[in-house]
Scaffold this motif. Structure first.
Motif: not given
Ligand SMILES: C[S@@+](CC[C@H](N)C(=O)[O-])C[C@H]1O[C@@H](n2cnc3c(N)ncnc32)[C@H](O)[C@@H]1O
Length: 260
Positions: A32-34, A43-53, A61-66
């Motif tokens: 569901e997160a994906a 892939t290759g994006k810089r992401i902010l995760d608000i409320g990362c828990g 996001l890093v390991r599986d989605l690149g």
């Protein structure tokens, strides 16, 4: 009533992870997160995760989605500690930064992220309009906001059933309607705004969760967390399934783009 200084203390983190999967403090796990990012290039994006828990999503996001790099922010120390530990255990400390923040403006420069992501956390942020402005500001032109959140179907006074549910959660919920989110995103300047109602999905999932709590997992969970705690969770899930069935509680996926 949660007497801890934190809403998501060690006990709640452990219980929610038992229910929803290691590192997940919201339903649906990695799948569901994906899905929140369906169709977006990660892939290759810089992401902010608000409320990362507690961090499983940042790792995913890093390991599986690149993703190139994820910054996870959260307001609570125990979840930040858990997320930092999880990133280190995954060997990803160089690509995941967890920051404990205070509520309010996002302490990042303009245009510093390709994607701003959030999973079921904005419910804790009362000012949806101010958040939309801040998310717009820190996204690069062309960047995407992609989130899941727990919404209420309308902006009127919540029904008595909804009020009972919100009180049972005891988690400082500030729920807003799909209309209010859409207006907030549009007013901030976003385009390509899309909302997808996840009520039909979560209505079924929550019923299964309740069946686990009252049935197959009851004894084990009661031994681990205490009967009083688990009975309180069951009461919360009963209140929640009622408002999921009525449609008043309607988790949504939210999507919007900062114009290029
Ligand atoms: C339901 S949990 C979801 C955590 C994670 N996104 C997940 O799906 O596993 C909500 C999270 O939002 C965090 N939170 C609450 N208020 C916040 C705020 N103003 N800014 C950032 N995070 C916040 C809570 O501490 C909690 O970790």
């Amino acid at each position: 009533m949660n007497d801890s200084e934190f809403l998501y203390d060690e006990l709640h983190i452990a219980f929610l992870e038992d229910l929803w999967g290691e590192g997940f403090l919201s339903p649906g796990g990695a799948a569901e997160a994906a899905r929140v990012l369906d169709g977006l290039e990660v892939t290759g994006k810089r992401i902010l995760d608000i409320g990362c828990g507690s961090g499983a999503i940042a790792v995913m996001l890093v390991r599986d989605l690149g993703a190139a790099h994820v910054t996870g922010i959260d307001v609570e120390a125990p979840v930040c500690a858990a997320a930092t530990r999880r990133a280190a255990e995954a060997g990803l400390s160089g690509r995941i930064a967890i920051r404990e923040v205070t509520p309010g403006p996002l302490a990042f420069s303009d245009a510093s992220f390709d994607i701003v992501y959030s999973k079921d956390s904005i419910i804790h942020i009362p000012d949806k309009e101010a958040l939309a402005v801040e998310v717009f500001r820190i996204l690069r032109p062309g960047g995407w906001f992609a989130a899941s959140d727990w919404l209420i179907a309308h902006d009127d006074t919540p029904s008595p059933e909804m009020q009972a549910y919100i009180a049972a959660e005891d988690l400082d919920f500030t729920m807003a309607s799909p209309d209010r989110y859409r207006r907030a995103l549009a007013a901030a300047g976003f385009v390509n705004i899309g909302l997808r109602n996840r009520n039909p999905w979560y209505r079924d999932v929550a019923r299964d969760e309740l069946a686990r709590l009252t049935g197959s997992d009851y004894t084990n969970l009661s031994e681990t967390y205490g009967t009083e705690f688990i009975n309180a969770q069951i009461a919360t899930w009963r209140a929640m399934t009622a408002v999921l069935d009525s449609g008043e509680h309607c988790p949504h996926h939210l999507r919007a783009q900062r114009p290029a």
